[in-house]
Design an enzyme around this catalytic site. Structure first.
Site, PDB file in Angstrom:
ATOM      1  N   LYS A   1       1.019   0.661  -7.190  1.00 49.88           N
ATOM      2  CA  LYS A   1       0.467  -0.490  -5.979  1.00 49.88           C
ATOM      3  C   LYS A   1      -0.383  -0.327  -6.091  1.00 49.88           C
ATOM      4  CE  LYS A   1       2.868  -1.684  -1.447  1.00 49.88           C
ATOM      5  NZ  LYS A   1       3.778  -1.210  -0.690  1.00 49.88           N
TER       6      LYS A   1
HETATM    7  C1  5RP Z   1       2.572   1.875   2.883  1.00 48.45           C
HETATM    8  C2  5RP Z   1       3.388   0.707   2.174  1.00 48.45           C
HETATM    9  C3  5RP Z   1       3.567  -0.412   2.958  1.00 48.45           C
HETATM   10  O1  5RP Z   1       4.484  -0.610   2.343  1.00 48.45           O
HETATM   11  C4  5RP Z   1       2.938  -1.912   2.369  1.00 48.45           C
HETATM   12  O2  5RP Z   1       1.047  -1.604   2.701  1.00 48.45           O
HETATM   13  C5  5RP Z   1       3.038  -2.878   2.142  1.00 48.45           C
HETATM   14  O3  5RP Z   1       2.859  -3.317   3.124  1.00 48.45           O
HETATM   15  P1  5RP Z   1       1.872  -5.005   3.383  1.00 48.45           P
HETATM   16  O4  5RP Z   1       2.167  -6.133   2.221  1.00 48.45           O
HETATM   17  O5  5RP Z   1       2.700  -5.665   5.421  1.00 48.45           O
HETATM   18  O6  5RP Z   1       0.822  -3.941   3.127  1.00 48.45           O
HETATM   19  O7  5RP Z   1       3.571   0.907   0.848  1.00 48.45           O
HETATM   20  O8  5RP Z   1       1.708   2.747   2.952  1.00 48.45           O
END
Ligand code: 5RP
Length: 268
Positions: A173
């Site tokens: 991610k």
């Molecule tokens: C924090 C994360 C969050 O889950 C991620 O940032 C996803 O959320 P958003 O779309 O609000 O950024 O992994 O480290």
């Protein structure tokens, strides 16, 4: 890859489209009661049927989520820091693989902070989790966290994603950036994007469209869904981009129709 790991992954990245809409509500693990997540169970209840997976922490899962619901769980298993500290990279593994299995998770998630003071430690966390996950058939989602001093460009994110994949992550991610196709091309495992801070819905749909049209298998989006005034309309619109091949323009039109109905319903 063994059957259990493939089966868990297929619960998250849908085989019919090869895509995924994950809903992230794990922000409290270092931010505390994030806007929109004061009562996370209530926030996600109407959204779950549109999410291919739900990313959250053990505490919120146990206390807020109905064990009878069927959305696959991606459990955040790294933490140990808070927004009160300047350096968020000093993370450790916070959940044992045995407890993750007891919670029947589809995957575990860990942040890596490439280039930070704790780069080695967080990459070690990822490697350790991949070993433990390998033993039981549990995939690991690596989150490329970006420190304040890092630039979210294709060079940095490409480096971080590739390292995460090399160490054994099944899914990575990261953030969308200009030249995102280079980030994806250099990463041998599926990539999903975070949504980031809340922005206008129109722009968030464009972000999702840009990401999937340059190679992401989907999104792991939080604030741009649950902080919207129309979260159901928003997740449905994101889904139409990720799974149905809609353009951001088509998704925006659908969003406006859905949001309009929600407003009309509320005032009727
Ligand atoms: C924090 C994360 C969050 O889950 C991620 O940032 C996803 O959320 P958003 O779309 O609000 O950024 O992994 O480290």
């Amino acid at each position: 890859m063994d059957w259990g790991m493939q089966n868990r992954l297929a619960g998250i990245i849908k085989p019919a489209t090869g895509r995924c809409v994950m809903l992230a509500i794990d922000h409290g693990y270092f931010q505390g009661p994030t806007t929109g997540l004061e009562r996370p169970g209530e926030t996600v209840a109407p959204l779950l049927k549109y999410a291919d997976a739900l990313m959250l922490t053990r505490g919120v899962l146990r206390s807020q989520i109905d064990p009878g619901q069927r959305t696959p769980i991606v459990l955040r298993v790294s933490g140990g820091t808070s927004v009160l500290k300047d350096d968020l990279s000093d993370e450790e593994i916070t959940v044992s693989m045995e407890d993750a299995l007891r919670l029947n998770v589809a995957a575990v998630a860990v942040s890596v902070f490439v280039g930070s003071d704790h780069e080695k430690q967080t990459l070690g966390n990822l490697a350790t989790l991949c070993d433990r996950g390998q033993k039981y058939g549990v995939p690991v989602l690596a989150v490329t966290a970006v420190g304040k001093s890092m630039t979210r460009d294709a060079r940095y994110l490409g480096l971080a994603c590739r390292i995460a994949a090399e160490l054994g992550a099944s899914v990575v991610k990261t953030y969308y950036c200009e030249g995102f196709e280079k980030v994806v091309a250099g990463c041998p495992v599926p990539v999903v994007i975070a949504g980031g801070k809340k922005i206008d819905e129109r722009d968030a749909l464009k972000l999702a469209y840009n990401a999937v049209s340059t190679g992401a298998v989907g999104v792991d989006m939080g604030r741009n869904i649950f902080q919207s005034k129309w979260p159901v309309a928003m997740i449905r619109a994101v889904r139409s981009i990720v799974h149905d091949g809609c353009s951001d323009e088509q998704a925006w039109e659908a969003f406006q129709r859905d949001a309009g109905k929600a407003v009309a319903g509320a005032t009727a």
